[in-house]
Scaffold this active site. Structure first.
Site, short mmCIF file in Angstrom:
data_model
loop_
_atom_site.label_atom_id
_atom_site.label_comp_id
_atom_site.label_asym_id
_atom_site.label_seq_id
_atom_site.Cartn_x
_atom_site.Cartn_y
_atom_site.Cartn_z
N HIS A 136 14.84 -17.70 -13.94
CA HIS A 136 14.04 -16.88 -14.83
C HIS A 136 14.47 -16.02 -16.05
CE1 HIS A 136 16.74 -15.05 -12.32
NE2 HIS A 136 16.20 -14.11 -12.77
C1 UD1 Z 1 14.22 -8.85 -13.54
C2 UD1 Z 1 15.60 -8.49 -13.85
C3 UD1 Z 1 16.81 -9.48 -13.36
C4 UD1 Z 1 16.76 -10.19 -12.16
C5 UD1 Z 1 15.27 -10.09 -11.85
C6 UD1 Z 1 14.93 -10.89 -10.03
C7 UD1 Z 1 16.37 -6.96 -15.47
C8 UD1 Z 1 16.12 -6.16 -16.98
N1 UD1 Z 1 15.59 -7.80 -15.19
O1 UD1 Z 1 14.19 -9.97 -14.38
O2 UD1 Z 1 17.73 -9.19 -13.10
O3 UD1 Z 1 17.75 -11.41 -11.63
O4 UD1 Z 1 14.44 -9.03 -11.85
O5 UD1 Z 1 13.82 -11.39 -10.56
O6 UD1 Z 1 16.03 -5.46 -14.79
N2 UD1 Z 1 6.22 -9.72 -12.48
C9 UD1 Z 1 5.35 -9.72 -11.57
N3 UD1 Z 1 5.59 -9.21 -10.69
C10 UD1 Z 1 6.27 -8.61 -10.10
C11 UD1 Z 1 7.26 -8.19 -10.82
C12 UD1 Z 1 7.29 -9.52 -11.88
O7 UD1 Z 1 4.30 -10.64 -11.62
O8 UD1 Z 1 6.52 -8.35 -8.62
C13 UD1 Z 1 6.31 -10.73 -13.69
C14 UD1 Z 1 5.58 -10.07 -14.79
O9 UD1 Z 1 4.81 -10.35 -15.83
C15 UD1 Z 1 6.25 -8.91 -15.36
C16 UD1 Z 1 7.79 -10.03 -15.47
O10 UD1 Z 1 7.97 -10.74 -14.37
O11 UD1 Z 1 6.26 -9.32 -17.41
C17 UD1 Z 1 9.60 -9.68 -16.29
O12 UD1 Z 1 9.69 -8.81 -14.54
P1 UD1 Z 1 10.52 -8.28 -14.87
O13 UD1 Z 1 10.55 -7.18 -14.20
O14 UD1 Z 1 10.36 -7.43 -16.07
O15 UD1 Z 1 11.90 -8.35 -14.98
P2 UD1 Z 1 12.53 -9.93 -14.66
O16 UD1 Z 1 11.90 -11.14 -14.88
O17 UD1 Z 1 11.39 -9.89 -12.89
#
Ligand code: UD1
Length: 391
Positions: free
Chosen positions: A203
Site C-alpha cells: 500500500h
Molecule cells: C496510512 C498511513 C500508513 C499506514 C497505513 C495502513 C499515513 C501517512 N499513512 O496510509 O503509514 O501504513 O495507513 O493502512 O498516515 N481509504 C479508504 N478507506 C479508509 C481509509 C483510507 O478508502 O478507511 C483510502 C482513501 O482513498 C484514502 C487512501 O485510502 O485516500 C489513503 O488513506 P490514508 O489514510 O491517507 O493513508 P494510507 O495509505 O491508508
C-alpha cells in the site's frame, strides 16, 4: 489521573488495545480518541470489535485528504478534545498522520505526551511515515521504543536518556494474546488456497501510486506466484491505483493470485501464521512475521525495523521482479528461523503503563517549568553550536 489514547489508522488499533487494557486494569481513566483517518468498516470498526477495544469517547471523523489537509484537520479537532478532556497524559502510537498531529496539539497545550514505538528510522525522508516519526519524537516528552535501534537513534539525536525507555513491542502483545483465535479464523480454505501459499500486502504510495512502479510490482508478484499461490488482501489505496492502471486483471490472469477485500485482524493474522512466505511493504507485518517465524520478503530498500532483519526472518528484496521471485524460491525451500527480539514478550504495554504511573509525569512537568522559568536547555546540556569558521 487521565490518559487520552489516540487511534487513527488501521495499524494503530492493535497497538492501542493492550494500552487501554493495562490502564483500565490500574483504574486509570483512559478514553480513546479516534481521529477517523481510517473509517471503512473493514479498516476500522472490525478491529475495535475483534480486539474488544472500548468504544472511542471521541471520533474526529477527519477522513481522507492530502497530507496537509488530513494532518491539519486532526490538529484542529484534537485540540478541542484536549481542552474538553484536560488529560494528564496523551499517548500516541506508530507513525501515521494522526500520530504527529495529536502529539503536536498536545505538547503545544503543555500536556505530557508519550510516543509508543519511538525512535524507528528508515533514514528515507521521502516516506511520509519517516517525517511523522522524526517530528513526533522531537516534540514528545516520553519515548517508548520497541527495539534497541530506536534507543540508539534517539541517543544519536541527542534525546536525554531519562525520556527514553526500551519497553518492547505493544503490537506483539496483541498478537500473542490472539494467536490461537486467529489460527481458527484463517480464511485459507474459503480463499481456495492449498497448504503451501504466500500472503501479499502492498500500500505504500511509492510502490502503488505511479503506473510504472505498480506494474513492476505486479510483474514481481505474478513471477513469485509461480512458486506458491498468493493471497492478496488489498488496501483501498492499492485497489484504486491498480484499477486506474488496469492492473487488477493482469494480477489475477494466471489464477495464482487471489485478491480479496482487506481482512480483519484475526483473519489476517491467521492467514499470515499459516503462510510459507509473506511479501509486503508494511512496517508492522515485518514484525509480526518475525514473531510467527514466517519468512518475510520486504519489497522496499530500507527498513525502520532493523531487528527483524538481524534476528528475524525478514529480507529487504526491493522490487525487481526477478530478484523477488528468486528470493521467494529461496525461502520456500529454506529452513524457518525463529529468534524473537528482546521484550517482544506480551508485556510491553504493562511496562509502558507502569512507567507512566511511576511518577515520571512529575519529572516531565518539572522540566517544562524550568523551560518556562528560565528558557533553560534540558538537563543543562552543553550547547554545541559551531560557527561557520569552527566547522
Ligand atoms: C496510512 C498511513 C500508513 C499506514 C497505513 C495502513 C499515513 C501517512 N499513512 O496510509 O503509514 O501504513 O495507513 O493502512 O498516515 N481509504 C479508504 N478507506 C479508509 C481509509 C483510507 O478508502 O478507511 C483510502 C482513501 O482513498 C484514502 C487512501 O485510502 O485516500 C489513503 O488513506 P490514508 O489514510 O491517507 O493513508 P494510507 O495509505 O491508508
Amino acid at each position: 489521573m487521565k490518559a487520552l489514547l489516540v487511534a487513527g489508522a488501521r495499524p494503530n488499533f492493535m497497538k492501542v488495545a493492550p494500552l487501554a487494557t493495562e490502564f483500565a486494569a490500574r483504574g486509570v481513566d483512559a478514553p480513546i480518541c479516534h481521529t477517523g483517518q481510517h473509517y471503512d468498516e473493514r479498516m476500522s470498526r472490525l478491529f475495535f470489535d475483534e480486539l474488544s477495544i472500548p468504544r472511542p469517547r471521541h471520533d474526529l471523523g477527519v477522513g481522507s485528504g492530502s497530507h496537509a489537509a488530513q494532518t491539519a484537520a486532526v490538529l484542529e479537532r484534537f485540540e478541542k478534545v484536549l481542552l474538553a478532556e484536560r488529560p494528564d497524559l496523551v499517548v500516541v502510537v506508530g507513525d501515521v498522520n494522526s500520530t504527529v498531529a495529536c502529539a503536536l496539539a498536545a505538547v503545544k497545550l503543555g500536556i505530557a505526551t508519550a510516543h509508543v514505538e519511538a525512535g524507528l528510522r528508515s533514514f528515507d525522508r521521502t516516506m511520509p511515515e519517516e517525517l511523522n516519526r522524526v517530528v513526533t519524537d522531537a516534540v514528545s516528552d516520553l519515548l517508548y521504543c520497541s527495539e534497541e535501534a530506536g534507543v540508539a537513534n534517539l541517543r544519536r539525536e541527542g534525546v536525554p536518556a531519562w525520556r527514553v525507555v526500551l519497553a518492547g513491542n505493544v503490537m506483539i502483545d496483541t498478537l500473542l494474546r490472539h494467536r490461537e483465535r486467529a489460527r481458527a479464523a484463517s480464511p485459507r480454505a474459503r480463499l481456495g488456497l492449498p497448504d503451501a501459499y504466500g500472503v501479499v500486502t502492498l500500500h505504500r504510495p511509492s510502490n502503488v501510486d505511479a503506473a510504472a512502479d505498480a506494474r513492476r510490482l505486479v510483474d514481481a508478484l505474478v513471477l513469485a506466484a509461480r512458486e506458491a499461490p498468493l493471497a492478496f488482501p488489498m488496501h483501498p489505496r492499492t485497489r484504486e491505483a491498480f484499477t486506474r492502471h488496469g492492473l487488477l486483471d493482469v494480477l489475477s490472469a494466471g489464477g495464482r493470485v487471489v485478491v480479496t477485500e482487506p481482512l480483519g485482524y484475526l483473519e489476517f493474522l491467521g492467514l499470515t501464521d499459516g503462510a510459507r512466505v509473506v511479501l509486503t511493504d508494511s512496517g508492522g507485518i515485518q514484525e509480526e512475521t518475525t514473531v510467527l517465524g514466517v519468512p518475510c520478503l520486504t519489497l522496499r530498500d530500507t527498513t525502520e525495523r532493523p531487528v527483524t532483519v538481524e534476528r528475524g526472518t525478514n529480507r529487504l528484496v526491493g522490487t525487481d521482479p526477478a530478484a523477488v521471485a528468486a528470493a521467494a524460491r529461496d525461502v520456500l525451500s529454506g529452513p524457518r528461523v525463529l529468534r524473537v527480539p528482546e521484550y517482544w514478550d506480551g508485556r510491553a504495554a504493562a511496562r509502558i503503563v507502569e512507567h507512566c504511573l511511576s511518577g515520571i509525569l512529575g519529572r516531565v512537568s518539572a522540566e517544562r517549568s524550568r523551560w518556562l522559568a528560565g528558557g533553560l536547555r534540558p538537563d543543562g546540556g552543553s550547547r554545541e553550536v559551531r560557527t561557520p569558521e569552527e566547522s
